[in-house]
Scaffold this motif. Structure first.
Motif, short mmCIF file in Angstrom:
data_model
loop_
_atom_site.label_atom_id
_atom_site.label_comp_id
_atom_site.label_asym_id
_atom_site.label_seq_id
_atom_site.Cartn_x
_atom_site.Cartn_y
_atom_site.Cartn_z
N ARG A 133 0.82 -1.22 0.00
CA ARG A 133 0.00 0.00 0.00
C ARG A 133 0.84 1.26 0.00
NH1 ARG A 133 -2.89 -2.94 3.86
NH2 ARG A 133 -2.03 -1.67 5.54
N ALA A 134 2.04 1.18 0.55
CA ALA A 134 2.91 2.37 0.61
C ALA A 134 3.28 2.85 -0.79
CB ALA A 134 4.17 2.06 1.41
N ALA A 135 3.34 1.94 -1.75
CA ALA A 135 3.62 2.28 -3.16
C ALA A 135 4.85 3.18 -3.28
CB ALA A 135 2.40 2.96 -3.78
N LEU A 136 5.96 2.71 -2.75
CA LEU A 136 7.20 3.48 -2.84
C LEU A 136 7.65 3.59 -4.30
CD1 LEU A 136 9.27 1.91 0.09
CD2 LEU A 136 7.77 3.93 0.17
N THR A 137 8.20 4.73 -4.65
CA THR A 137 8.80 4.88 -5.97
C THR A 137 10.10 4.06 -6.01
OG1 THR A 137 10.16 6.78 -5.36
CG2 THR A 137 7.91 7.23 -6.10
N ASP A 138 10.65 3.89 -7.20
CA ASP A 138 11.90 3.13 -7.32
C ASP A 138 13.01 3.77 -6.50
OD1 ASP A 138 10.64 1.36 -9.00
OD2 ASP A 138 11.48 2.22 -10.85
N ARG A 139 13.08 5.08 -6.53
CA ARG A 139 14.14 5.76 -5.77
C ARG A 139 13.90 5.66 -4.27
NH1 ARG A 139 18.35 8.96 -7.18
NH2 ARG A 139 18.48 7.33 -8.75
N GLU A 140 12.66 5.78 -3.84
CA GLU A 140 12.35 5.62 -2.41
C GLU A 140 12.66 4.20 -1.94
OE1 GLU A 140 8.68 8.89 -2.45
OE2 GLU A 140 8.27 6.73 -2.51
N ALA A 141 12.36 3.23 -2.80
CA ALA A 141 12.67 1.83 -2.47
C ALA A 141 14.17 1.63 -2.32
CB ALA A 141 12.11 0.90 -3.54
N ALA A 142 14.95 2.24 -3.20
CA ALA A 142 16.40 2.13 -3.13
C ALA A 142 16.92 2.76 -1.85
CB ALA A 142 17.03 2.79 -4.35
N VAL A 143 16.35 3.90 -1.47
CA VAL A 143 16.76 4.57 -0.24
C VAL A 143 16.44 3.70 0.97
CG1 VAL A 143 16.23 6.53 1.28
CG2 VAL A 143 16.66 6.91 -1.16
N LEU A 144 15.26 3.10 0.99
CA LEU A 144 14.88 2.25 2.13
C LEU A 144 15.82 1.05 2.24
CD1 LEU A 144 13.07 1.48 4.47
CD2 LEU A 144 11.44 0.50 2.83
N ARG A 145 16.17 0.44 1.12
CA ARG A 145 17.08 -0.70 1.17
C ARG A 145 18.44 -0.30 1.77
NH1 ARG A 145 14.61 -1.71 -4.00
NH2 ARG A 145 13.25 -3.56 -3.85
N LEU A 146 18.91 0.88 1.41
CA LEU A 146 20.19 1.34 1.95
C LEU A 146 20.05 1.73 3.42
CD1 LEU A 146 21.45 3.35 -1.13
CD2 LEU A 146 22.38 1.20 -0.24
N MET A 147 18.92 2.32 3.80
CA MET A 147 18.67 2.58 5.21
C MET A 147 18.72 1.29 6.01
SD MET A 147 15.49 5.27 4.84
CE MET A 147 14.90 5.00 6.51
N ALA A 148 18.13 0.24 5.45
CA ALA A 148 18.08 -1.05 6.14
C ALA A 148 19.47 -1.66 6.31
CB ALA A 148 17.17 -2.02 5.39
N ARG A 149 20.40 -1.25 5.47
CA ARG A 149 21.78 -1.72 5.60
C ARG A 149 22.61 -0.83 6.51
NH1 ARG A 149 20.57 -6.66 4.47
NH2 ARG A 149 19.92 -7.03 2.31
N GLY A 150 21.97 0.15 7.14
CA GLY A 150 22.66 0.99 8.10
C GLY A 150 23.40 2.17 7.50
N ARG A 151 23.10 2.49 6.25
CA ARG A 151 23.79 3.61 5.61
C ARG A 151 23.29 4.95 6.14
NH1 ARG A 151 25.74 -0.62 4.05
NH2 ARG A 151 26.42 -1.11 1.93
N SER A 152 24.19 5.89 6.28
CA SER A 152 23.82 7.26 6.66
C SER A 152 23.31 8.00 5.43
CB SER A 152 25.03 8.00 7.23
OG SER A 152 25.99 8.22 6.19
N ASN A 153 22.75 9.17 5.63
CA ASN A 153 22.27 9.97 4.50
C ASN A 153 23.40 10.28 3.52
OD1 ASN A 153 19.71 9.94 5.51
ND2 ASN A 153 19.73 12.04 6.27
N ALA A 154 24.57 10.61 4.07
CA ALA A 154 25.70 10.94 3.20
C ALA A 154 26.14 9.72 2.39
CB ALA A 154 26.87 11.47 4.04
N GLU A 155 26.13 8.55 3.03
CA GLU A 155 26.52 7.33 2.31
C GLU A 155 25.50 6.96 1.24
OE1 GLU A 155 28.99 5.10 5.91
OE2 GLU A 155 26.80 4.91 5.79
#
Length: 216
Positions: A150-172
């Motif tokens: 239902r969240a219907a993330l865009t491709d870029r939002e999905a990519a950001v979430l995956r990197l967040m889940a790997r512990g990446r900071s905003n700068a990374e």
């Protein structure tokens, strides 16, 4: 200004060890101690620490309930770093679901303890080790999967979430996606809003519970 820390653990030796490690750093100051979660609210209100290093298991009030109380009742609450003996402890997972910002083993090396405090104080990345990722995946539910759809993330939002889940900071994240940090912050805010998540921790838990990100 130094990062200020409140230590909460029912074992005096653990508190003494953490204090010795942290106070050896020029940029970290331990401003108080407590032996139980029941004492956290008044100390947080009076000391205003940047980080609370919180034992997850304590006799009167455990770290899970103390975390909930801090986030529910304190304006501009501190970051909460869960400290525990066992990395696959379900109490740790529940504390993270309650809103804690990271996870630290009591047997961690001094450098790891210092890194953990600095990392959660910055607030742009998470301590979410493999054992906790697996716990989140094990707790996955159909409701979590449906909510992610239902969240219907865009491709870029999905990519950001995956990197967040790997512990990446905003700068990374910005470096990996070749975009500006402000653009990443915009995407992070959009992800949180679409998932109905209070913070990065909640969003990452949703990612693992729904199966959107695998715990490998």
């Amino acid at each position: 200004m130094p990062v200020t820390v409140l230590l909460v653990d029912d074992e005096p030796l653990v508190r003494a060890g953490l204090r010795a490690v942290l106070e050896a750093q020029d940029d970290i100051e331990v401003v108080g101690e407590a032996a139980d979660g029941a004492a956290v609210i008044p100390l947080v209100s009076s000391l205003r620490p940047d980080v609370v290093a919180m034992d997850v298991r304590m006799p009167l009030m455990d770290g899970i309930e103390a975390t909930r109380l801090v986030l529910r009742t304190v304006a501009d609450p501190p970051k909460i770093l869960v400290v525990t003996t066992f990395e696959n402890d379900e109490y740790v997972y529940e504390a993270l679901r309650a809103g804690a910002d990271g996870f630290l083993l009591k047997r961690a090396r001094p450098a790891e303890i210092v890194y953990a405090v600095r990392l959660v104080a910055e607030g742009e990345s998470l301590l979410f080790p493999a054992a906790v990722r697996q716990l989140a995946a094990d707790y996955g539910t159909r409701q979590a999967r449906d909510a992610m759809v239902r969240a219907a993330l865009t491709d870029r939002e999905a990519a950001v979430l995956r990197l967040m889940a790997r512990g990446r900071s905003n700068a990374e994240i910005a470096a990996e996606l070749v975009v500006g940090v402000e653009t990443v912050k915009t995407h992070v805010s959009a992800v949180l809003a679409k998932l109905g998540a209070r913070d990065r921790t909640q969003a990452v838990i949703a990612a693992y519970e729904s199966g959107f990100v695998a715990p490998s």
